[in-house]
Design an enzyme around this catalytic site. Sequence first.
Site, PDB file in Angstrom:
ATOM      1  N   SER A 146       0.822  -1.289   0.048  1.00 54.71           N
ATOM      2  CA  SER A 146      -0.282  -0.044   0.327  1.00 54.71           C
ATOM      3  C   SER A 146       1.026   0.675  -0.347  1.00 54.71           C
ATOM      4  O   SER A 146       1.956   1.344   0.344  1.00 54.71           O
ATOM      5  CB  SER A 146      -1.186   0.250   1.029  1.00 54.71           C
ATOM      6  N   TYR A 159      -1.557  -0.681  10.642  1.00 55.23           N
ATOM      7  CA  TYR A 159      -1.722  -0.565   9.327  1.00 55.23           C
ATOM      8  C   TYR A 159      -0.727  -0.484   7.812  1.00 55.23           C
ATOM      9  O   TYR A 159      -0.192  -1.010   8.150  1.00 55.23           O
ATOM     10  CB  TYR A 159      -3.635  -0.593   8.566  1.00 55.23           C
TER      11      TYR A 159
END
Length: 256
Positions: A146, A159
Site C-alpha cells: 500500500s 496498518y
Amino acid sequence: MYLPSFQLEGKKAIVTGAGRGIGRALAIGLAEAGADVAVLARTPDDLNRTVEEIEALGRQALALPVDLKDKRALEGVIRQAEAWAGRIDILVNNAGMNIRTPALEVSEEEWDTIMQTNLKSAFFLSQQVGHHMRAAGGGSIINIASVAGHVALRTGVVYGSSKAALIQMTKILALEWGKYGVRVNAIGPWYFNTPLTEKLLADESFVQEVLSRTPMKRIGEMPDLVGPVVFLASDAAAYMTGQTLYVDGGMTIYGF
C-alpha cells in the site's frame, strides 16, 4: 517478438484473499492471461464464485478455504495446491485487513490481528512457496502492499506499519532468493473501488480529500491493478525484483 512475454499460458498461480475485491479481480486477470489459479480466502461461497468465473474463461481453478492467520492450516492448503498444480509459478499475497484505530487506543488484539493477516501470513506463505519455487528453478511472488507503507496516512499506525514491513520483506526476500530465480516484487495501491472501501468512498468529502492528493483526479479501478500484477507475474518482468510499483494515480509524487 516481445509481446508474448506478457502471456501466462500454462502457468500455475496462487492468490490469497481471492473471494472478493482486489484478490478476486487479480485471480480472474491472471486467468485471462492464461494461468490456472488456486484461490484462498476464508469464505467458501465467495471462492466458489471466483472459481466459476475462472473456469468460464477456460482455465482451471481450485478453491481452498482457509484462515490465513492459522499457520498449520495454511501449510495444509499449500500442500493441496502443490498437488493440484504440480508446480507453483506465481504467488500473489493479497489478503489484508485494517482496523482504523487511533494510536493511543490500539489494543494488543487489534495489533496482532492486523499484523498476522497483513504480514505474518504473507511471510509464511512466501516461505512455503519459496521452497517449492527454489526446487523448480524460479517463480514470481507479488505482495500487495500500500502507499501507506511508504507515506504517513490516516489509515492507522498498525496498518501502515504492516505494509511498510511488507515492502521491506519484499526487498529482503528478493535479495535472498534472486540466485534461485525467484523474483519478489510488490504493488502499492492508493484508494480503489472495492467492497472494503465502499463506505469510505460513499462520503463525498472523503473522496474530495483523496482526489486532492491524486494528480490523476480519480479513484482506482480494478483493471488499473490487474495489468501491473500480470506484468510482474510474466516473463516481461524477468529482470525485475525487489521493487514496489505504486499504482496510485501519482499520489506518492508529493512525498507526504
